[in-house]
Design an enzyme around this catalytic site. Structure first.
Site, PDB file in Angstrom:
ATOM      1  N   PRO A  50       3.266 -12.868-138.656  1.00 20.06           N
ATOM      2  CA  PRO A  50       3.829 -13.987-138.740  1.00 20.06           C
ATOM      3  C   PRO A  50       2.878 -15.027-138.308  1.00 20.06           C
ATOM      4  CG  PRO A  50       4.176 -13.116-136.626  1.00 20.06           C
ATOM      5  CD  PRO A  50       3.514 -12.095-137.960  1.00 20.06           C
ATOM      6  N   GLU A  51       2.810 -16.620-139.189  1.00 20.10           N
ATOM      7  CA  GLU A  51       1.728 -17.877-138.758  1.00 20.10           C
ATOM      8  C   GLU A  51       2.481 -17.922-137.836  1.00 20.10           C
ATOM      9  OE1 GLU A  51      -0.944 -18.352-141.650  1.00 20.10           O
ATOM     10  OE2 GLU A  51      -0.619 -16.720-142.584  1.00 20.10           O
TER      11      GLU A  51
END
Length: 275
Positions: free
Chosen positions: A2-3
């Site tokens: 995840p960013e």
DNA sequence: CTGTTAACCTGAGTGC
DNA sequence: TGCACTCAGGTTAACA
């Protein structure tokens, strides 16, 4: 995995489900995450009501009714699943490290095969958290701008891609979105940050916000295993111009996309569109 | 201070 | 099938 957009997607998903629910019971099956989940964590969180689900950078901040907070980072492969206890009651699977059993039959489950993620208590009495002290501005804040990047980067020889991925410079741009932003701004990832012009940084700051904003709208990017809290995939991967597209034709000019390693990470760019 | 590298960890995919 | 190897969305600690 995840960013920022994926974390924001999870945050939004969680709000609808866990807000205002009391945490009845905490189960820590494996405390060995990026940092050990402290022994005190269960006592810390149990019997508290969730009053807020916030985010700072890639950290989720779960606010409790006594002003304490739970910090959650998803690392590379972390997932937060909202499960209905009454209907599935699935036994814990491999890598299901932490469970928060909520009132009215809901289970918030932290699952993370690589264990680069974190679940930590953040007591109210600690105004700031050591992990966030050096954090740069949010990309959607006033503070973040082309001028900000330009001024901070003078004299820096590091690659501009590493520069914008540095959480002390700005939070939220990870390997995918850094590559995509640099493509849209027409800047090569390996270019020294100190040699990027003010005008280029102006464009880059705009593109970082644009890319992150679009990705949030699309529910994030699903490459391997990202899913929102309710297990839905994101769709931004359909809008990737360069990431993961080595040797494939540039969607703008047809030149083959190149892959180079910068700062130990794969970096993708179009040799014709980016200079 | 800046910059580079190893390290943390597991699983999926590839090539032989 | 098995084995060896590479790669993966993040971040910090240790070093030059």
């Amino acid at each position: 995995m995840p960013e920022l957009p994926e974390v924001e997607t999870v945050r939004r998903g969680l709000i609808a489900h866990i807000l205002d629910r009391r945490i009845e019971r905490v189960t820590v099956r494996d405390a060995r995450l990026r940092w050990r989940v402290p022994k005190s964590f269960a006592t810390f969180a149990q019997k508290r009501r969730v009053v807020d689900v916030g985010r700072r950078g890639k950290y989720l901040i779960i606010g409790l009714d006594n002003a304490d907070r739970i910090l959650i980072h998803l690392g590379m492969t972390g997932r937060l699943l909202v499960l209905d206890v009454s209907d599935s009651a699935r036994p814990a699977q491999k890598h299901d490290h932490v469970d928060l059993l909520l009132e009215r039959g809901l289970l918030l489950r932290f699952h993370d095969p690589r264990r680069f993620g974190a679940v930590l208590p953040w007591p109210a009495k600690e105004t700031s958290h050591p992990l966030m002290e050096a954090m740069g501005p949010e990309p959607f804040s006033e503070e973040f701008s082309g001028d900000y990047l330009f001024n901070l980067s003078r004299g820096r020889s590091a690659a501009v891609k590493n520069f914008v991925m540095d959480g002390r410079v700005v939070v939220g741009a990870g390997n995918i979105y850094a590559a995509e932003s640099l493509f849209r701004a027409g800047i090569r990832p390996g270019k020294a940050a100190g040699k990027v012009t003010r005008a280029q940084f102006e464009l880059l700051a705009e593109k970082i916000r644009e890319v992150l904003g679009e990705a949030i709208e699309q529910g994030g990017t699903t490459l391997r295993d990202f899913a929102s809290a309710m297990g839905e995939a994101g769709y931004f991967q359909q809008k990737l111009f360069v990431y993961g597209r080595e040797a494939e034709p540039c969607l703008v000019c047809k030149s083959p996309i190149r892959r180079v390693v910068i700062g130990q990470r794969s970096s993708y760019y179009c040799p014709s569109c980016q200079s």
